[in-house]
Design a protein around this motif. Structure first.
Motif, PDB file in Angstrom:
ATOM      1  N   THR A  48      -1.942   4.431  -8.330  1.00 18.95           N
ATOM      2  CA  THR A  48      -1.141   3.796  -7.308  1.00 18.95           C
ATOM      3  C   THR A  48       0.098   3.164  -7.907  1.00 18.95           C
ATOM      4  O   THR A  48       0.001   2.334  -8.799  1.00 18.95           O
ATOM      5  CB  THR A  48      -1.954   2.724  -6.570  1.00 18.95           C
ATOM      6  OG1 THR A  48      -3.126   3.340  -6.045  1.00 18.95           O
ATOM      7  CG2 THR A  48      -1.163   2.116  -5.445  1.00 18.95           C
ATOM      8  N   LYS A 150       8.941   0.324   0.463  1.00 22.02           N
ATOM      9  CA  LYS A 150       9.447   0.105   1.810  1.00 22.02           C
ATOM     10  C   LYS A 150       9.826  -1.354   2.019  1.00 22.02           C
ATOM     11  O   LYS A 150       9.037  -2.269   1.764  1.00 22.02           O
ATOM     12  CB  LYS A 150       8.378   0.518   2.830  1.00 22.02           C
ATOM     13  CG  LYS A 150       8.817   0.373   4.274  1.00 22.02           C
ATOM     14  CD  LYS A 150       7.716   0.815   5.221  1.00 22.02           C
ATOM     15  CE  LYS A 150       8.135   0.641   6.678  1.00 22.02           C
ATOM     16  NZ  LYS A 150       7.041   1.059   7.609  1.00 22.02           N
ATOM     17  N   ASN A 556      -3.189   6.163  -1.834  1.00 22.18           N
ATOM     18  CA  ASN A 556      -2.836   5.326  -0.693  1.00 22.18           C
ATOM     19  C   ASN A 556      -2.607   6.184   0.558  1.00 22.18           C
ATOM     20  O   ASN A 556      -1.534   6.169   1.162  1.00 22.18           O
ATOM     21  CB  ASN A 556      -1.594   4.487  -1.016  1.00 22.18           C
ATOM     22  CG  ASN A 556      -1.466   3.268  -0.119  1.00 22.18           C
ATOM     23  OD1 ASN A 556      -2.252   3.063   0.793  1.00 22.18           O
ATOM     24  ND2 ASN A 556      -0.446   2.467  -0.382  1.00 22.18           N
ATOM     25  N   SER A 559      -1.082   4.789   3.555  1.00 24.32           N
ATOM     26  CA  SER A 559       0.312   4.358   3.394  1.00 24.32           C
ATOM     27  C   SER A 559       0.495   2.890   3.752  1.00 24.32           C
ATOM     28  O   SER A 559       1.433   2.504   4.461  1.00 24.32           O
ATOM     29  CB  SER A 559       1.240   5.227   4.246  1.00 24.32           C
ATOM     30  OG  SER A 559       2.585   5.058   3.859  1.00 24.32           O
ATOM     31  N   ASN A 561       1.467  -0.731   2.614  1.00 24.63           N
ATOM     32  CA  ASN A 561       2.199  -1.450   1.559  1.00 24.63           C
ATOM     33  C   ASN A 561       1.583  -2.835   1.345  1.00 24.63           C
ATOM     34  O   ASN A 561       2.228  -3.867   1.516  1.00 24.63           O
ATOM     35  CB  ASN A 561       3.671  -1.586   1.935  1.00 24.63           C
ATOM     36  CG  ASN A 561       4.378  -0.254   2.092  1.00 24.63           C
ATOM     37  OD1 ASN A 561       4.639   0.190   3.208  1.00 24.63           O
ATOM     38  ND2 ASN A 561       4.665   0.392   0.985  1.00 24.63           N
ATOM     39  N   HIS A 571       3.821   0.647  -3.291  1.00 25.63           N
ATOM     40  CA  HIS A 571       4.325   1.862  -2.673  1.00 25.63           C
ATOM     41  C   HIS A 571       3.343   2.356  -1.622  1.00 25.63           C
ATOM     42  O   HIS A 571       2.149   2.049  -1.675  1.00 25.63           O
ATOM     43  CB  HIS A 571       4.520   2.958  -3.725  1.00 25.63           C
ATOM     44  CG  HIS A 571       5.774   2.805  -4.518  1.00 25.63           C
ATOM     45  ND1 HIS A 571       6.965   3.374  -4.162  1.00 25.63           N
ATOM     46  CD2 HIS A 571       6.015   2.131  -5.661  1.00 25.63           C
ATOM     47  CE1 HIS A 571       7.889   3.064  -5.053  1.00 25.63           C
ATOM     48  NE2 HIS A 571       7.345   2.309  -5.965  1.00 25.63           N
ATOM     49  N   GLY A 572       3.845   3.138  -0.710  1.00 26.78           N
ATOM     50  CA  GLY A 572       2.998   3.743   0.299  1.00 26.78           C
ATOM     51  C   GLY A 572       2.360   5.015  -0.213  1.00 26.78           C
ATOM     52  O   GLY A 572       1.921   5.109  -1.365  1.00 26.78           O
ATOM     53  N   PHE A 573       2.318   6.036   0.615  1.00 28.68           N
ATOM     54  CA  PHE A 573       1.666   7.297   0.265  1.00 28.68           C
ATOM     55  C   PHE A 573       2.346   7.948  -0.931  1.00 28.68           C
ATOM     56  O   PHE A 573       3.562   8.056  -0.994  1.00 28.68           O
ATOM     57  CB  PHE A 573       1.703   8.240   1.468  1.00 28.68           C
ATOM     58  CG  PHE A 573       1.182   9.613   1.171  1.00 28.68           C
ATOM     59  CD1 PHE A 573      -0.167   9.826   0.949  1.00 28.68           C
ATOM     60  CD2 PHE A 573       2.046  10.693   1.102  1.00 28.68           C
ATOM     61  CE1 PHE A 573      -0.651  11.093   0.677  1.00 28.68           C
ATOM     62  CE2 PHE A 573       1.577  11.962   0.829  1.00 28.68           C
ATOM     63  CZ  PHE A 573       0.222  12.158   0.617  1.00 28.68           C
ATOM     64  N   GLN A 574       1.534   8.388  -1.890  1.00 33.55           N
ATOM     65  CA  GLN A 574       2.044   9.055  -3.085  1.00 33.55           C
ATOM     66  C   GLN A 574       1.194  10.290  -3.357  1.00 33.55           C
ATOM     67  O   GLN A 574      -0.040  10.231  -3.292  1.00 33.55           O
ATOM     68  CB  GLN A 574       1.980   8.138  -4.308  1.00 33.55           C
ATOM     69  CG  GLN A 574       2.433   8.811  -5.599  1.00 33.55           C
ATOM     70  CD  GLN A 574       1.821   8.174  -6.839  1.00 33.55           C
ATOM     71  OE1 GLN A 574       0.829   7.470  -6.737  1.00 33.55           O
ATOM     72  NE2 GLN A 574       2.391   8.448  -7.990  1.00 33.55           N
TER      73      GLN A 574
END
Length: 587
Positions: A48, A150, A556, A559, A561, A571-574
């Motif tokens: 993450t 974000k 994540n 997503s 934060n 961070h959100g979705f990776q």
């Protein structure tokens, strides 16, 4: 209302995922057995972005048995104290690692991957046989992201790189090895307190980057059939971009004298642990600050083993001397453990009463929270009392459980909290924008309970589920800052077809308390509550042939934060994917 619906969906999702292991085990054939796997979890992996707290382990290609020194899954109370912590023979049941079986393997690989958020991932492990008794190994790992969090305006990219070289020798009489390592980490203090600056000011914020450099030299020797049992050596150095630096040297020899055919023996563990560190400025001063500590320990113990009973009776005498406080005193701790096997060893009852001195370093603290201000006072932690009890065993073939409870008393337990600059400098440094943390030490009482369930269903489905509940009471601080009361983790791995493995990893961390940045000197800061978070990740690996493996990681998935630290959303979705080239240098 929307927040309530969102939390309800999270709770239901977590509940369904926790039911998966139980549902799969209902269909398990009782003839299944826990077999030896070929892929071992041997390296830490952090998927993450910008979340140094959560770690998962990546299943890597099995190293040569000489490198890993494979052992049977056993329960023992005679383990070696961990590095930099004087824990006299701390006993615990050996961990059953989550591993994955494959029919063929190589002992070396080189891999790489790319993904969104401009993620770059590199990983390599090369084993070079030197002789029938020795190996030379090289390891490399890199993870970086230049993506944007974000709602965050300042730079928030990061880089983590490490390299290791090891030489290990093993024969029937002696086992020894040496290692070198180097690491570099780059972070940004991007979590500025809300309302402290306007968006325009945040856009102009620069020089908020921190760089950590770490290096180390380690060595060990283990002798068979000798009064001199072994020796562990460790030297570590650490520095940062703001002229902070430290060294930590540790020497830990051990001796043992058998009394009667292995049933009784006397052990003696010794410890010399020296720390020296300095910072260019301190918390309430612009002058340089230095920290020096020397820990000395002597731990004699009597061990008795017969049938299903293991007993240890011992004590620890430790000396701690430090600068600039010039405090020096002796500490005495109990060191008593008992382990009893029920039903032929399938059920283990373990209880212990002990204490310890633990050397803290800036490097260890930044491993937990990389956003610390370089102004810290480093003190060792005195665990005055550590009482624990555990019940571990096997419910059925391939299904293992663990129940554990404990009570601890700490003196000088480091707690992370916000750092407010008190000197109103003309030129603001990167950590002086209400965007960093400091360590406060307090006397803390902790009690906790944990339960775990792990298993292997027909060599197809592997899982490891654990939940923890903790309570804390701080003497001077309003709360035990940033310590969660609840944690739940679930690791899974499923063999879908030959060569294809996939699984979900779930993390839930409960709410934590934090003190907000002070508005004025002497003012009492407001108490913040950091919300609990739920993190769902996915991984898959497919072995194309004996030389190539492809893999993908998605982190994540919801997503979210969430904030691990105050004002530091992750961070959100990776997602990223890549390939590993498998090979062997054996002749």
């Amino acid at each position: 209302m929307m927040m309530m619906i969102k939390n309800t969906i999270r709770i239901k999702s977590l509940f369904l995922l926790l039911l998966l292991p139980s549902a799969a085990l209902m269909a398990q054939n009782k003839k299944d057995s826990l077999t030896t796997k070929v892929i071992d979890v041997v390296k830490s992996y952090v998927p993450t972005i910008a979340d140094a707290y959560k770690k998962r382990e990546d299943a890597n290609i099995k190293k040569d048995s000489l490198t890993l020194a494979k052992k049977e899954i056993t329960y023992s109370i005679y383990s070696v104290p961990v590095a930099s912590t004087f824990v006299p023979d701390k006993g615990k049941a050996s961990t059953i690692k989550k591993v994955t079986k494959q029919e063929t393997y190589q002992d070396s690989y080189i891999g790489g991957a790319f993904g969104n958020l401009r993620t770059i991932y590199g990983d390599a492990s090369v084993t070079l046989p030197v002789s029938d008794e020795s190996n030379l190994a090289f390891l490399f790992n890199h993870l970086s992201s230049n993506g944007e969090v974000k709602g965050i305006i300042p730079d928030n990219d990061y880089v983590k790189t490490s390299a290791d070289a090891r030489y290990d020798y093993l024969d029937r009489d002696v086992n020894w090895g040496v290692g070198l390592d180097f690491g570099r980490k780059v972070y940004h203090w991007y979590g500025v307190q809300k309302g402290f600056y306007t968006d325009e000011q945040l856009g102009k914020l620069s020089n908020i980057q921190q760089t950590y450099l770490g290096y180390g030299l380690s060595g060990y020797v283990k002798l068979a059939d000798s009064y001199f049992d072994g020796l562990d050596l460790l030297f570590r150095g650490f520095s940062d971009k703001f002229d902070s630096s430290e060294i930590n040297a540790r020497i830990a020899p051990s001796f043992q004298v058998p009394i009667s055919d292995g049933e009784q023996k006397i052990r003696l563990n010794l410890l010399f642990d020296y720390y020296s560190g300095s910072f260019a400025r301190g918390y309430v001063t612009t002058d340089a600050v230095s920290n020096k500590w020397m820990l000395l320990g002597v731990n004699p113990s009597y061990h008795f083993s017969t049938g299903d009973l293991d007993l240890k009776l011992g004590a620890t005498i430790a000396y701690a001397g430090g600068h600039p406080t010039q405090d020096s005193n002796f500490k005495a701790f109990p060191d008593v453990e008992v382990l009893y096997r029920i039903g032929g060893g399938n059920t283990i009852v373990h209880a212990a009463v002990r204490g310890m001195l633990q050397q803290n370093t800036f490097e260890k603290l930044t491993d937990v929270n990389p956003y610390l201000a370089p102004i810290q006072l480093i003190n060792p932690t005195n665990v005055t009392m550590d009482i624990s009890g555990a019940l571990k065993g096997e419910l059925t073939t391939g299904l293992h459980y663990k129940l554990q409870g404990g009570y601890k008393q700490y003196e000088n337990l480091p707690l992370f909290t916000t750092y407010t600059e008190l000197n109103s400098p003309v030129v603001m440094l990167g950590y002086q924008h209400n965007n960093s943390f400091r360590v406060v030490y307090d006397k803390v009482t902790e009690f906790g309970f944990s339960a775990g369930l792990s298993g292997n269903v027909s060599n197809i489905f592997f899982f490891d589920l654990e939940g923890k509940i903790n309570g804390y009471s701080a003497k001077n601080e309003a709360e035990a800052w940033n310590l969660p009361r609840t944690r739940v983790s679930l690791f899974t791995d499923v063999k879908i077809i030959e060569g294809l493995f996939a699984g979900f990893d779930v993390f839930h961390v409960g709410s934590r308390y934090e003190a907000d940045y002070a508005t004025a000197i002497g003012a009492t800061p407001n108490k913040l509550t950091l919300e609990s978070y739920f993190d769902l990740n996915f991984h898959a690996d497919y072995t194309l042939n004996k030389k190539l493996m492809i893999f993908v990681r998605a982190n994540n998935l919801m997503s979210d934060n969430y904030q691990r630290w105050a004002y530091y959303p992750t961070h959100g979705f990776q997602v990223f994917g890549g390939v590993k080239y498998l090979f062997s240098l054996k002749k």
